[in-house]
Motif scaffolding. Sequence first.
Motif, PDB file in Angstrom:
ATOM      1  N   GLU A  79       0.839  -1.196   0.000  1.00 35.33           N
ATOM      2  CA  GLU A  79       0.000   0.000   0.000  1.00 35.33           C
ATOM      3  C   GLU A  79       0.875   1.247   0.000  1.00 35.33           C
ATOM      4  O   GLU A  79       1.900   1.304   0.653  1.00 35.33           O
ATOM      5  N   TYR A  80       0.430   2.255  -0.734  1.00 35.79           N
ATOM      6  CA  TYR A  80       1.204   3.482  -0.880  1.00 35.79           C
ATOM      7  C   TYR A  80       0.913   4.523   0.206  1.00 35.79           C
ATOM      8  O   TYR A  80       1.581   5.546   0.266  1.00 35.79           O
ATOM      9  N   ASP A  81      -0.076   4.320   1.055  1.00 37.96           N
ATOM     10  CA  ASP A  81      -0.491   5.327   2.036  1.00 37.96           C
ATOM     11  C   ASP A  81       0.653   5.690   2.978  1.00 37.96           C
ATOM     12  O   ASP A  81       1.256   4.822   3.603  1.00 37.96           O
ATOM     13  N   HIS A  82       0.938   6.992   3.079  1.00 46.77           N
ATOM     14  CA  HIS A  82       1.995   7.468   3.965  1.00 46.77           C
ATOM     15  C   HIS A  82       1.800   8.948   4.262  1.00 46.77           C
ATOM     16  O   HIS A  82       0.945   9.601   3.678  1.00 46.77           O
ATOM     17  N   ARG A  83       2.602   9.450   5.212  1.00 46.36           N
ATOM     18  CA  ARG A  83       2.561  10.880   5.532  1.00 46.36           C
ATOM     19  C   ARG A  83       3.972  11.433   5.572  1.00 46.36           C
ATOM     20  O   ARG A  83       4.917  10.729   5.942  1.00 46.36           O
ATOM     21  N   HIS A  84       4.094  12.683   5.179  1.00 46.66           N
ATOM     22  CA  HIS A  84       5.354  13.422   5.237  1.00 46.66           C
ATOM     23  C   HIS A  84       5.188  14.500   6.305  1.00 46.66           C
ATOM     24  O   HIS A  84       4.186  15.209   6.314  1.00 46.66           O
ATOM     25  N   LYS A  85       6.153  14.625   7.180  1.00 47.58           N
ATOM     26  CA  LYS A  85       6.196  15.736   8.136  1.00 47.58           C
ATOM     27  C   LYS A  85       7.634  16.203   8.156  1.00 47.58           C
ATOM     28  O   LYS A  85       8.508  15.499   8.648  1.00 47.58           O
ATOM     29  N   GLY A  86       7.874  17.376   7.547  1.00 45.14           N
ATOM     30  CA  GLY A  86       9.247  17.811   7.346  1.00 45.14           C
ATOM     31  C   GLY A  86       9.937  16.821   6.437  1.00 45.14           C
ATOM     32  O   GLY A  86       9.417  16.434   5.397  1.00 45.14           O
ATOM     33  N   GLN A  87      11.105  16.352   6.833  1.00 46.38           N
ATOM     34  CA  GLN A  87      11.857  15.371   6.043  1.00 46.38           C
ATOM     35  C   GLN A  87      11.451  13.929   6.357  1.00 46.38           C
ATOM     36  O   GLN A  87      11.877  13.005   5.688  1.00 46.38           O
ATOM     37  N   GLN A  88      10.641  13.755   7.380  1.00 43.64           N
ATOM     38  CA  GLN A  88      10.266  12.424   7.845  1.00 43.64           C
ATOM     39  C   GLN A  88       9.101  11.859   7.024  1.00 43.64           C
ATOM     40  O   GLN A  88       8.121  12.550   6.766  1.00 43.64           O
ATOM     41  N   VAL A  89       9.208  10.606   6.627  1.00 39.25           N
ATOM     42  CA  VAL A  89       8.138   9.910   5.912  1.00 39.25           C
ATOM     43  C   VAL A  89       7.811   8.645   6.696  1.00 39.25           C
ATOM     44  O   VAL A  89       8.699   7.875   7.046  1.00 39.25           O
ATOM     45  N   ARG A  90       6.513   8.459   6.978  1.00 42.22           N
ATOM     46  CA  ARG A  90       6.066   7.300   7.751  1.00 42.22           C
ATOM     47  C   ARG A  90       4.851   6.678   7.080  1.00 42.22           C
ATOM     48  O   ARG A  90       4.055   7.370   6.458  1.00 42.22           O
ATOM     49  N   PHE A  91       4.706   5.369   7.246  1.00 46.23           N
ATOM     50  CA  PHE A  91       3.511   4.684   6.766  1.00 46.23           C
ATOM     51  C   PHE A  91       2.280   5.306   7.422  1.00 46.23           C
ATOM     52  O   PHE A  91       2.337   5.779   8.564  1.00 46.23           O
ATOM     53  N   TYR A  92       1.175   5.296   6.708  1.00 47.74           N
ATOM     54  CA  TYR A  92      -0.107   5.754   7.247  1.00 47.74           C
ATOM     55  C   TYR A  92      -1.115   4.628   7.064  1.00 47.74           C
ATOM     56  O   TYR A  92      -1.246   4.083   5.970  1.00 47.74           O
ATOM     57  N   ASP A  93      -1.810   4.279   8.127  1.00 43.30           N
ATOM     58  CA  ASP A  93      -2.827   3.231   8.060  1.00 43.30           C
ATOM     59  C   ASP A  93      -4.173   3.857   7.720  1.00 43.30           C
ATOM     60  O   ASP A  93      -4.867   4.376   8.597  1.00 43.30           O
ATOM     61  N   TYR A  94      -4.517   3.817   6.431  1.00 40.07           N
ATOM     62  CA  TYR A  94      -5.783   4.371   5.963  1.00 40.07           C
ATOM     63  C   TYR A  94      -6.932   3.518   6.482  1.00 40.07           C
ATOM     64  O   TYR A  94      -6.939   2.304   6.297  1.00 40.07           O
ATOM     65  N   LYS A  95      -7.899   4.173   7.160  1.00 35.15           N
ATOM     66  CA  LYS A  95      -9.081   3.468   7.657  1.00 35.15           C
ATOM     67  C   LYS A  95     -10.299   3.824   6.818  1.00 35.15           C
ATOM     68  O   LYS A  95     -11.010   2.964   6.341  1.00 35.15           O
ATOM     69  N   ASP A  96     -10.538   5.130   6.666  1.00 37.34           N
ATOM     70  CA  ASP A  96     -11.634   5.631   5.848  1.00 37.34           C
ATOM     71  C   ASP A  96     -11.397   7.115   5.596  1.00 37.34           C
ATOM     72  O   ASP A  96     -10.470   7.717   6.151  1.00 37.34           O
ATOM     73  N   ALA A  97     -12.228   7.700   4.743  1.00 39.29           N
ATOM     74  CA  ALA A  97     -12.029   9.091   4.321  1.00 39.29           C
ATOM     75  C   ALA A  97     -12.152  10.071   5.491  1.00 39.29           C
ATOM     76  O   ALA A  97     -11.366  11.009   5.603  1.00 39.29           O
ATOM     77  N   ALA A  98     -13.132   9.874   6.354  1.00 40.52           N
ATOM     78  CA  ALA A  98     -13.326  10.789   7.486  1.00 40.52           C
ATOM     79  C   ALA A  98     -12.126  10.757   8.432  1.00 40.52           C
ATOM     80  O   ALA A  98     -11.680  11.803   8.919  1.00 40.52           O
ATOM     81  N   THR A  99     -11.586   9.574   8.674  1.00 44.25           N
ATOM     82  CA  THR A  99     -10.412   9.450   9.547  1.00 44.25           C
ATOM     83  C   THR A  99      -9.200  10.107   8.897  1.00 44.25           C
ATOM     84  O   THR A  99      -8.413  10.769   9.583  1.00 44.25           O
ATOM     85  N   LEU A 100      -9.042   9.944   7.586  1.00 49.17           N
ATOM     86  CA  LEU A 100      -7.941  10.603   6.878  1.00 49.17           C
ATOM     87  C   LEU A 100      -8.015  12.115   7.071  1.00 49.17           C
ATOM     88  O   LEU A 100      -7.020  12.758   7.415  1.00 49.17           O
ATOM     89  N   LEU A 101      -9.197  12.695   6.859  1.00 51.57           N
ATOM     90  CA  LEU A 101      -9.359  14.145   7.047  1.00 51.57           C
ATOM     91  C   LEU A 101      -9.068  14.558   8.487  1.00 51.57           C
ATOM     92  O   LEU A 101      -8.375  15.547   8.728  1.00 51.57           O
ATOM     93  N   ALA A 102      -9.606  13.813   9.441  1.00 49.33           N
ATOM     94  CA  ALA A 102      -9.382  14.136  10.860  1.00 49.33           C
ATOM     95  C   ALA A 102      -7.905  14.038  11.219  1.00 49.33           C
ATOM     96  O   ALA A 102      -7.366  14.925  11.905  1.00 49.33           O
ATOM     97  N   ASP A 103      -7.238  12.995  10.757  1.00 45.50           N
ATOM     98  CA  ASP A 103      -5.814  12.829  11.053  1.00 45.50           C
ATOM     99  C   ASP A 103      -4.989  13.958  10.427  1.00 45.50           C
ATOM    100  O   ASP A 103      -4.070  14.485  11.060  1.00 45.50           O
TER     101      ASP A 103
END
Length: 119
Positions: A79-103
Motif C-alpha cells: 500500500e502506498y499510504d503514507h505521511r510526510h512531516k518535514g523530512q520524515q516519511v512514515r507509513f499511514y494506516d488508511y481506515k476511511d475518508a473521514a479518519t484521513l481528514l481528521a488525522d
Amino acid sequence: MKRDRGLDTLLELDGETFVVEGLLWVRFEVKQVPVSSERPHGLDYSLTLHDANGKRLLGFDNAHAIKEGSGPGARTRIEYDHRHKGQQVRFYDYKDAATLLADFWTEADSILKERRPPR
C-alpha cells in the motif's frame, strides 16, 4: 461492502486550496481510481500543508511506494499510504475518508500551534 460515509466530503475537496492563519495554505487533491493492491480503498489522494514560500510542511498521500528505515531492517509495504512531516516519511494506516481528514487536520493543527508566536 460498507459505505465510507466521509468519502463524499473528501471527494468534494478535490482541487480546493485554503489559506490558513494568513500565510500558510492547504491543498487537497482527491480522485477515485480503480481498486488495486497499492490503493485498496480506490482513492488517489494528496492532502498538504505549505508555508508562505510553498514548502510542504505536512502531507498525507499515496502517490508512491515508500521504504521506512534503512539497511537490512528497512520495511516496505504494498500500500502506498503514507505521511510526510518535514523530512520524515512514515507509513499511514488508511481506515476511511473521514479518519484521513481528521488525522490530517490534527497534524496540521499541531504544526500551526508550533508556529504561532507566544502571547
